[in-house]
Scaffold this active site. Structure first.
Site, short mmCIF file in Angstrom:
data_model
loop_
_atom_site.label_atom_id
_atom_site.label_comp_id
_atom_site.label_asym_id
_atom_site.label_seq_id
_atom_site.Cartn_x
_atom_site.Cartn_y
_atom_site.Cartn_z
N GLU A 175 -22.19 -15.87 -17.06
CA GLU A 175 -22.63 -15.59 -15.69
C GLU A 175 -22.14 -16.67 -14.72
OE1 GLU A 175 -26.89 -14.93 -15.95
OE2 GLU A 175 -26.55 -12.85 -16.52
N GLU A 369 -24.86 -8.07 -22.03
CA GLU A 369 -26.32 -8.26 -21.92
C GLU A 369 -26.93 -7.08 -21.19
OE1 GLU A 369 -27.91 -11.87 -20.21
OE2 GLU A 369 -26.30 -13.06 -21.09
C1 BG6 Z 1 -29.15 -13.58 -18.14
C2 BG6 Z 1 -28.78 -14.79 -18.95
O1 BG6 Z 1 -29.20 -13.94 -16.80
O2 BG6 Z 1 -30.38 -12.99 -18.34
C3 BG6 Z 1 -29.60 -15.01 -20.21
O3 BG6 Z 1 -27.42 -14.82 -19.29
C4 BG6 Z 1 -31.03 -14.62 -19.93
O4 BG6 Z 1 -29.43 -16.33 -20.61
C5 BG6 Z 1 -31.08 -13.15 -19.55
O5 BG6 Z 1 -31.93 -14.91 -20.96
C6 BG6 Z 1 -32.47 -12.59 -19.36
O6 BG6 Z 1 -33.17 -13.36 -18.44
P1 BG6 Z 1 -34.60 -13.94 -18.77
O7 BG6 Z 1 -34.93 -14.80 -17.64
O8 BG6 Z 1 -35.50 -12.77 -18.90
O9 BG6 Z 1 -34.45 -14.69 -20.06
#
Ligand code: BG6
Length: 470
Positions: A175, A369
């Protein structure tokens, strides 16, 4: 009307994604140095603290460092074709500027990647995911310093060479657009009173662009067969109304993300960025060598995370009703429901995002993701009935299938946190994404025992049928 085929390509990379600092734990073992995550007990969005008395769940994570064999066996059982993780920079170069890499750290990832392959998974590796060495922050000011490019390049070359043949899919920075939203985590940036923050953030981003291009160069030299991509947090943005001002505001807001992939995919700053720099007193040094390396070494594919969509408006009143969201706040979309953390759930937005990126770049795309962070309840019989997670993922996979039928070249899908891990935005364990439950709570209590949730068998079947049975 003839029927359109809606199926995922053969060899589609189904799997899950994690980041070293959010699950490995063992934060001071085998020579590992301190990273920015090790001093961020409240997550990436909040001021950092080095107070050792403050509970920091990243320190122990879910103890993946010691339990990875057990965990990878579970992912093997799920049928994962790939598994995305990152390499903790501080395991390899504990201070970032060390002369020699730490062999114990290198050996850990050798074993990890071997074990993945043994379980039938292709490793997908992010070189840097939210955890630069703390020493580079203190000594050099993080990515504001040009010198950090060289340290990153050395780190990248070291791992690209060492794991050549074991790892085929790489990403340079997780990101990369996050430097504008969480500057400490994204860029190791700490500001002095009165500094032009925006200027420093773009200066840091520039150094990361050059570093990323140098990693692409190294990867192509070391193994032309390997694929190396960029990785952006997709923030697809709709106008709140058809008012042309809102429409343009949405375009501009979305460019705040796409500018990062524009540079990494095309190899140069688009003119709209140059105009923005002039109008916002942003000035940083770009050398002829920088321009050359950026232009000559562009990425092979675009990796991105997708959790939600966003709304843009020029209406000041509406802006006041902002909702919580990943990395930034946004105006509420009346057509969407939100997660327990206020993230607006928008499966159709994923199809839109895939089409936008595909039209813009005509390169392979990889969703690295996606998932639902939720509170899970353990029933009396020990089961976890996470139908809400299944619903979220099913709806998104359906839209991916539509996008593939639209003609998008989608190579894979890794859900975020296939096993519960520490959250990035809030550093808690209560926010769970996994198919596998981990017995550990926000206070750091629990046995760390792993339990399959209802979604485990569901995702297993999705993979088995290559996304036909949802
Ligand atoms: C993304 C990141 O922004 O979202 C991850 O690359 C992160 O590292 C994921 O864990 C989910 O966000 P969160 O805050 O729910 O863990």
């Amino acid at each position: 009307m003839a029927e359109v085929k809606k199926e995922f390509p053969q060899g589609f990379l189904w799997g899950g994604a994690v980041a070293a600092n959010q699950l490995e734990g063992a934060y001071q073992e085998d020579g590992k140095g301190l990273s920015t995550a090790d001093v961020s007990p409240d997550g990436i969005m909040y001021p950092t603290s080095e107070d050792p008395a403050k509970l920091n769940l990243y320190h122990d994570g879910i103890d993946f460092y010691h339990r990875y064999k057990e965990d990878l066996a579970l992912f093997g059982e799920l049928g994962f074709k790939c598994f995305r993780t990152s390499i903790a920079w501080t395991r390899i170069f504990p201070n970032g500027d060390d002369a020699e890499p730490n062999e114990a750290g290198l050996k850990f990832y050798d074993d990890l990647f071997d074990e993945m392959r043994k379980q039938g998974m292709e490793p997908v590796v992010t070189i840097s995911h939210y955890e630069m060495p703390l020493n580079l922050v203190k000594k050099y000011g993080g990515w504001r310093s040009r010198e950090v490019i060289g340290f990153y390049e050395k780190f990248a070359r070291t791992v690209l060479e060492r794991y050549n043949g074991k790892v085929k899919y790489w990403m340079t920075f997780n990101e990369i657009n996050v430097v504008l939203h969480a500057p400490f985590t994204g860029g190791g940036l700490v500001f002095e009173e009165g500094e032009n923050k925006l200027n420093i953030m773009y200066q840091a981003a520039h150094h990361q662009f050059v570093a990323s291009a140098l990693a692409v160069k190294a990867s192509h030299e070391i193994n032309p067969e390997a694929q190396i991509g960029c990785m952006i947090a997709a923030m697809t943005t709709y106008p709140l109304t058809p008012n042309p001002d809102d429409v343009f505001a949405a375009l501009e807001q979305e460019r705040k993300t796409l500018q990062f992939s524009d540079v990494q995919v095309r190899g140069y700053y688009p003119n709209y960025m140059k105009r923005y720099f002039v109008e916002n007193d942003i000035e940083f040094k770009v050398t002829a060598d920088d321009e050359k390396v950026m232009r000559e070494h562009t990425v092979d594919y675009i990796g991105f995370s997708y959790y939600m969509s966003f709304i843009a408006t020029t209406d000041e009143e509406k802006l006041k009703e902002a909702t919580a969201a990943n990395l930034m706040t946004g105006v509420k979309n009346p057509y969407l429901k939100s997660s327990e953390w206020g993230w607006q759930i928008d499966p159709k937005g994923l199809r839109t995002t895939l089409n936008i990126l595909s039209d813009r770049y005509q390169k392979p795309l990889f969703i690295v993701e996606n998932g639902l962070g939720a509170v899970d309840k353990v029933e009396e019989d020990g089961s976890i009935q996470d139908d809400y997670r299944i619903d979220y993922l099913r709806a998104h996979i359906e839209q991916m299938r539509e996008a593939v039928a639209d003609g998008v070249d989608l190579i894979g899908y890794t859900t975020w946190g296939p096993i519960d891990l520490v959250s990035a935005s809030t550093a808690e364990l209560k926010k769970r994404y996994g198919f596998v439950y981990v017995d550990r709570d926000n206070e750091g209590n629990g046995t760390l025992e792993r339990t399959k949730k209802k979604s485990f068998a569901w995702y297993q079947r999705v993979i088995e049928t290559n996304g036909q049975e949802l």
